[in-house]
Design a protein around this motif. Structure first.
Motif, PDB file in Angstrom:
ATOM      1  N   PRO A  69       0.823  -1.222   0.000  1.00  0.00           N
ATOM      2  CA  PRO A  69       0.000   0.000   0.000  1.00  0.00           C
ATOM      3  C   PRO A  69       0.851   1.262   0.000  1.00  0.00           C
ATOM      4  O   PRO A  69       2.053   1.233   0.280  1.00  0.00           O
ATOM      5  N   ASP A  70       0.202   2.389  -0.327  1.00  0.00           N
ATOM      6  CA  ASP A  70       0.876   3.687  -0.215  1.00  0.00           C
ATOM      7  C   ASP A  70       1.276   3.905   1.241  1.00  0.00           C
ATOM      8  O   ASP A  70       0.592   3.462   2.175  1.00  0.00           O
ATOM      9  N   TRP A  71       2.376   4.616   1.420  1.00  0.00           N
ATOM     10  CA  TRP A  71       2.881   4.839   2.783  1.00  0.00           C
ATOM     11  C   TRP A  71       3.540   6.213   2.850  1.00  0.00           C
ATOM     12  O   TRP A  71       4.589   6.440   2.264  1.00  0.00           O
ATOM     13  N   HIS A  72       2.874   7.161   3.526  1.00  0.00           N
ATOM     14  CA  HIS A  72       3.407   8.515   3.738  1.00  0.00           C
ATOM     15  C   HIS A  72       3.895   9.151   2.434  1.00  0.00           C
ATOM     16  O   HIS A  72       4.955   9.781   2.393  1.00  0.00           O
ATOM     17  N   GLY A  73       3.126   8.997   1.360  1.00  0.00           N
ATOM     18  CA  GLY A  73       3.494   9.620   0.093  1.00  0.00           C
ATOM     19  C   GLY A  73       4.399   8.781  -0.787  1.00  0.00           C
ATOM     20  O   GLY A  73       4.715   9.187  -1.907  1.00  0.00           O
ATOM     21  N   LEU A  74       4.832   7.627  -0.302  1.00  0.00           N
ATOM     22  CA  LEU A  74       5.593   6.694  -1.135  1.00  0.00           C
ATOM     23  C   LEU A  74       4.614   5.696  -1.751  1.00  0.00           C
ATOM     24  O   LEU A  74       3.746   5.161  -1.061  1.00  0.00           O
ATOM     25  N   GLN A  75       4.768   5.463  -3.063  1.00  0.00           N
ATOM     26  CA  GLN A  75       3.884   4.556  -3.776  1.00  0.00           C
ATOM     27  C   GLN A  75       4.711   3.410  -4.342  1.00  0.00           C
ATOM     28  O   GLN A  75       5.854   3.603  -4.763  1.00  0.00           O
ATOM     29  N   PHE A  76       4.112   2.206  -4.364  1.00  0.00           N
ATOM     30  CA  PHE A  76       4.845   0.997  -4.750  1.00  0.00           C
ATOM     31  C   PHE A  76       4.053   0.223  -5.800  1.00  0.00           C
ATOM     32  O   PHE A  76       2.817   0.209  -5.790  1.00  0.00           O
ATOM     33  N   PHE A  77       4.794  -0.442  -6.664  1.00  0.00           N
ATOM     34  CA  PHE A  77       4.182  -1.408  -7.564  1.00  0.00           C
ATOM     35  C   PHE A  77       5.182  -2.530  -7.799  1.00  0.00           C
ATOM     36  O   PHE A  77       6.359  -2.286  -8.041  1.00  0.00           O
ATOM     37  N   VAL A  78       4.687  -3.789  -7.699  1.00  0.00           N
ATOM     38  CA  VAL A  78       5.573  -4.959  -7.779  1.00  0.00           C
ATOM     39  C   VAL A  78       5.110  -5.888  -8.891  1.00  0.00           C
ATOM     40  O   VAL A  78       3.920  -6.209  -8.990  1.00  0.00           O
ATOM     41  N   TYR A  79       6.067  -6.314  -9.729  1.00  0.00           N
ATOM     42  CA  TYR A  79       5.847  -7.399 -10.675  1.00  0.00           C
ATOM     43  C   TYR A  79       6.634  -8.597 -10.159  1.00  0.00           C
ATOM     44  O   TYR A  79       7.847  -8.524  -9.971  1.00  0.00           O
ATOM     45  N   TYR A  80       5.916  -9.706  -9.946  1.00  0.00           N
ATOM     46  CA  TYR A  80       6.511 -10.887  -9.315  1.00  0.00           C
ATOM     47  C   TYR A  80       6.121 -12.106 -10.143  1.00  0.00           C
ATOM     48  O   TYR A  80       4.943 -12.427 -10.273  1.00  0.00           O
ATOM     49  N   ALA A  81       7.105 -12.784 -10.757  1.00  0.00           N
ATOM     50  CA  ALA A  81       6.818 -13.879 -11.683  1.00  0.00           C
ATOM     51  C   ALA A  81       7.697 -15.086 -11.370  1.00  0.00           C
ATOM     52  O   ALA A  81       8.862 -15.131 -11.795  1.00  0.00           O
ATOM     53  N   PRO A  82       7.169 -16.081 -10.645  1.00  0.00           N
ATOM     54  CA  PRO A  82       7.936 -17.312 -10.400  1.00  0.00           C
ATOM     55  C   PRO A  82       8.153 -18.085 -11.698  1.00  0.00           C
ATOM     56  O   PRO A  82       7.286 -18.111 -12.568  1.00  0.00           O
ATOM     57  N   LEU A  83       9.330 -18.704 -11.827  1.00  0.00           N
ATOM     58  CA  LEU A  83       9.607 -19.541 -12.991  1.00  0.00           C
ATOM     59  C   LEU A  83       8.725 -20.780 -12.963  1.00  0.00           C
ATOM     60  O   LEU A  83       8.204 -21.210 -13.986  1.00  0.00           O
ATOM     61  N   ARG A  84       8.563 -21.363 -11.760  1.00  0.00           N
ATOM     62  CA  ARG A  84       7.740 -22.556 -11.596  1.00  0.00           C
ATOM     63  C   ARG A  84       6.596 -22.221 -10.652  1.00  0.00           C
ATOM     64  O   ARG A  84       6.282 -21.061 -10.440  1.00  0.00           O
ATOM     65  N   GLU A  85       5.988 -23.267 -10.097  1.00  0.00           N
ATOM     66  CA  GLU A  85       4.855 -23.018  -9.197  1.00  0.00           C
ATOM     67  C   GLU A  85       5.260 -22.183  -7.986  1.00  0.00           C
ATOM     68  O   GLU A  85       4.475 -21.404  -7.458  1.00  0.00           O
ATOM     69  N   VAL A  86       6.491 -22.383  -7.508  1.00  0.00           N
ATOM     70  CA  VAL A  86       6.988 -21.607  -6.371  1.00  0.00           C
ATOM     71  C   VAL A  86       8.272 -20.902  -6.770  1.00  0.00           C
ATOM     72  O   VAL A  86       8.929 -21.278  -7.740  1.00  0.00           O
ATOM     73  N   SER A  87       8.637 -19.883  -6.013  1.00  0.00           N
ATOM     74  CA  SER A  87       9.737 -19.000  -6.412  1.00  0.00           C
ATOM     75  C   SER A  87      10.789 -18.884  -5.323  1.00  0.00           C
ATOM     76  O   SER A  87      10.493 -19.004  -4.129  1.00  0.00           O
ATOM     77  N   GLY A  88      12.024 -18.617  -5.771  1.00  0.00           N
ATOM     78  CA  GLY A  88      13.092 -18.290  -4.841  1.00  0.00           C
ATOM     79  C   GLY A  88      13.227 -16.798  -4.632  1.00  0.00           C
ATOM     80  O   GLY A  88      13.958 -16.347  -3.748  1.00  0.00           O
ATOM     81  N   ASP A  89      12.537 -15.995  -5.457  1.00  0.00           N
ATOM     82  CA  ASP A  89      12.520 -14.545  -5.242  1.00  0.00           C
ATOM     83  C   ASP A  89      11.589 -14.228  -4.075  1.00  0.00           C
ATOM     84  O   ASP A  89      10.612 -14.944  -3.816  1.00  0.00           O
ATOM     85  N   ILE A  90      11.891 -13.165  -3.380  1.00  0.00           N
ATOM     86  CA  ILE A  90      11.093 -12.771  -2.220  1.00  0.00           C
ATOM     87  C   ILE A  90      11.072 -11.255  -2.124  1.00  0.00           C
ATOM     88  O   ILE A  90      12.051 -10.575  -2.463  1.00  0.00           O
ATOM     89  N   TYR A  91       9.944 -10.707  -1.703  1.00  0.00           N
ATOM     90  CA  TYR A  91       9.890  -9.290  -1.365  1.00  0.00           C
ATOM     91  C   TYR A  91       8.931  -9.124  -0.194  1.00  0.00           C
ATOM     92  O   TYR A  91       8.060  -9.959   0.034  1.00  0.00           O
ATOM     93  N   ASP A  92       9.095  -8.036   0.540  1.00  0.00           N
ATOM     94  CA  ASP A  92       8.237  -7.809   1.701  1.00  0.00           C
ATOM     95  C   ASP A  92       8.278  -6.345   2.090  1.00  0.00           C
ATOM     96  O   ASP A  92       9.291  -5.658   1.880  1.00  0.00           O
ATOM     97  N   PHE A  93       7.162  -5.863   2.612  1.00  0.00           N
ATOM     98  CA  PHE A  93       7.071  -4.526   3.202  1.00  0.00           C
ATOM     99  C   PHE A  93       6.814  -4.728   4.683  1.00  0.00           C
ATOM    100  O   PHE A  93       5.834  -5.362   5.069  1.00  0.00           O
ATOM    101  N   ILE A  94       7.708  -4.216   5.532  1.00  0.00           N
ATOM    102  CA  ILE A  94       7.689  -4.515   6.959  1.00  0.00           C
ATOM    103  C   ILE A  94       7.458  -3.223   7.738  1.00  0.00           C
ATOM    104  O   ILE A  94       8.320  -2.338   7.759  1.00  0.00           O
TER     105      ILE A  94
END
Length: 654
Positions: A284-309
């Motif tokens: 989500p937007d946070w104090h005027g910062l805006q985010f957009f993520v493209y996330y595409a696993p090669l297979r059913e599951v992915s080794g890539d990871i992202y998180d907003f904490i």
């Protein structure tokens, strides 16, 4: 220590105690239940009162609580019923997501796993022969509470499998006969606890035999398979059909292989769904910062990871990582990494990396490594970050149009004990309109059909064209350029692209929000609503602003609009008890009592000690004429906040 003694020192899920309390409160009333709990020892009473907020509690403590309440309230019959309620409310919804659970005859093999969800010490085996099913518990069920509870859970499970008429017999129990308070005809004591279901309708088939073997029951998968082949081949040889025997062997083998493939697919689908739950769908937007993520696993599951904490009201962490390898092993390592980052989120980026590196070494044992970037964001657009082997992100300055790569050094996570010596920490200040492009190497290292890489130069050219775009538009533009290059080629790696943009309208947004706070404090609700609506128009995906707008609309009696705004909020943040409470209140004011009850119950499931939700639920029950439920809620309100002015007024009403 004997096995049974060890079992009682284990932990059990508090769901059993919660379910028993609900049934007991329905029998004796909430006030009497509170009196019974108060009569327990201080340690037991504390556990009983906090059971709704703890996932697991000590089995020995739970047993003492149940024993005391069952004896005092003559509630032995509720133990079996609580088992049924546990399955119907908490476990039945799990089964459809399990591999092969759509086939009723195979769902029974998940029973041992389901039992472990409520008590980690339950060790069950299934044995099936001649249409009789036996459930044997090696340990864990050494008290009448456990046995009655499991019997009730098993009854509900059989009903779920549409076997309502099946009998459940208890031929043997692992306890002294003196400890069994019910008629004991036909029961053997001091054995193993066994539940028998005679005339079980499903005849054994190869899939069932294999299912039992795979989960550790009966023979090994290879032995089961060989026995099937030998049995069928012997019959064919007797009929002098040697050629048919060979064909039959191949058919059985093909059937077995096909089942393996289908099970693997189902297990991967389950793993993918689990990983989806760990990766935020949107940031989500946070104090005027805006985010957009493209996330595409090669297979059913992915080794890539992202998180907003979220760290505190003015600070947040942003993570993008790439685990070595692909598939389930990489996904497992990424899950460990995510939990580690959450645990260490309060440190500075280099400190976080140092702690995560130690966790990776401890749990992954150098079976894989992680490259990552971790940023610590402040609400004034300042940020600090560290890199760990991942490509430095690109920063596009809006004012000058300049594109630079963020500097930084750092080694892999999970490979070197002294990695903390190499993590540098950098900082920068974003200006309105600036954008940060964070990516994994699955994008730049992708090759077209001639073997040429997309590369950093093409990525930079695509980014430079996004100067006037917001985060979502910029991400789409970069991916369009990527797809045009890759036309007709296959992808060979997981890919993640995260775009973070500093709003051009930050000052205007801050001004509207300050005006809203001033007008709200002064009681000028109409002006406050105008200011907050203007702030939300600038930052439409800010969950905090949407929650405040929904609450303000409810204050202004625009209940329908408040519900719509809060639905938008819940698409970004679904676990807010306050949002569910406000929606329940709005439905109540609109006379939609069933919806109000549902939303308020949802709020209480997130936060039980919720005075506002209980108050409005009391009003709903009174409006619906549910006097018994209203009285129980009133008793709970009095126990929770006896000096609250609203509760004092309710005492007069009640």
């Amino acid at each position: 220590m004997p096995v049974s003694a060890m079992a009682r020192e284990s932990s059990v899920n508090s769901v059993r105690l919660q379910t028993f309390f609900e049934l007991l409160a329905a029998k004796i009333g909430y006030g009497e239940l509170q009196s019974c709990i108060a009569a327990l020892s201080p340690a037991e009473a504390q556990v009983a009162r906090t059971a709704t907020s703890n996932s697991w509690i000590a089995a020995a403590i739970e047993e003492k609580i149940l024993t005391a309440l069952v004896e005092r309230c003559d509630a032995l019959e509720l133990l079996e019923k609580s088992g049924s309620e546990t399955f119907n409310i908490h476990l039945a919804g799990i089964i459809p997501a399990l591999p092969a659970a759509g086939k009723e005859s195979r769902s029974i093999f998940y029973l041992p796993g389901l039992l472990r969800l409520v008590n980690a010490s339950y060790d069950a085996r299934l044995m099936e022969e001649e249409a009789q099913l036996t459930i044997e518990l090696e340990n864990g069920a050494d008290h009448v509470h456990d046995i009655l509870y499991i019997k009730g859970l098993l009854r509900a499970f059989l009903n779920f499998l549409k076997k309502e008429n099946a009998q459940i017999l208890i031929p043997s129990l692992a306890l002294e006969s003196s400890a069994w308070p019910l008629p004991a005809e036909g029961i053997e004591f001091n054995g193993k606890t066994r539940f028998v279901i005679p005339d079980y309708a499903d005849a054994p088939d190869p899939a069932l035999v294999r299912g039992m073997a795979t989960l550790g029951w009966g023979t090994s998968p290879r032995d089961a398979f060989v026995k099937q082949v030998v049995a069928r081949s012997t019959k064919l040889i007797r009929d002098k059909r040697e050629l048919s025997t060979a064909v039959e062997y191949l058919n059985v083998a093909n059937d077995e292989l096909d089942r393996e493939i289908q099970e693997n697919k189902r297990e991967l689908t389950m793993a993918r769904n689990i990983q989806k739950g760990m990766i935020p769908g949107t940031i989500p937007d946070w104090h005027g910062l805006q985010f957009f993520v493209y996330y595409a696993p090669l297979r059913e599951v992915s080794g890539d990871i992202y998180d907003f904490i979220e760290i505190d009201q003015n600070t947040a962490g942003l993570l993008v990582g790439d685990v070595s390898g692909h598939g389930v092993p990489a996904a497992l390592i990424s899950a460990i990494a995510k939990i580690s980052f959450q645990n260490h989120r309060h440190g500075r980026p280099a400190e976080v990396f140092s702690n995560v590196n130690l966790d990776m070494l401890n749990f992954v044992k150098m079976e894989g490594y992680l490259t990552a970037i971790y940023l610590r964001l402040q609400n004034d657009f300042t940020l600090s970050y560290s890199l760990a082997g991942i490509p430095g992100p690109f920063l596009l300055r809006y004012r000058t149009g300049e594109l630079t790569r963020l500097p930084g050094t750092g080694t892999l996570l999970g490979m070197f004990l002294n990695a903390s010596d190499f993590f540098s920490e950098e900082s920068l200040i974003l200006e309105p309109g600036d954008k940060l492009f964070i990516y994994t190497d699955g994008i730049t290292e992708s090759t077209d059909k001639t073997g040429q890489q997309f590369g950093e130069e093409r990525l930079k050219a695509a980014i430079l064209a996004t100067r006037e775009m917001n985060a979502e538009e910029a991400s789409s533009a970069v991916l369009r350029s990527y797809r045009q290059f890759m036309l007709g080629s296959s992808v060979h790696d997981d890919m993640t692209l995260l775009v973070m943009a500093a709003s051009l309208n930050k000052e205007e947004y801050d001004g509207h929000y300050r005006n809203y706070q001033e007008h709200r404090a002064a009681g000028r609700l109409t002006l406050a609503l105008e200011a907050l609506t203007a702030a939300v128009a600038i930052s439409p995906r800010d969950p905090n602003c949407l929650l405040e707008l929904g609450e303000l609309l409810a204050h202004c009696r625009d209940y329908s609009q408040a519900i719509e705004v809060l639905k938008r909020h819940q698409q970004l943040k679904s676990n807010s008890a306050q949002a569910w409470t406000i929606q329940g209140y709005c439905h109540f004011k609109l006379g939609q009592y069933d919806q109000a009850r549902s939303y308020l119950r949802r709020s209480l499931s997130i936060k039980r000690q919720n005075l506002s939700a209980l108050y409005h639920l009391y009003r709903v029950c009174k409006a619906q004429g549910a006097e018994k439920e209203a009285t129980e809620i009133l008793l709970e309100l009095k126990a929770m906040a006896p000096r609250n002015s609203i509760v004092q007024k309710l005492k007069l009403i009640g």
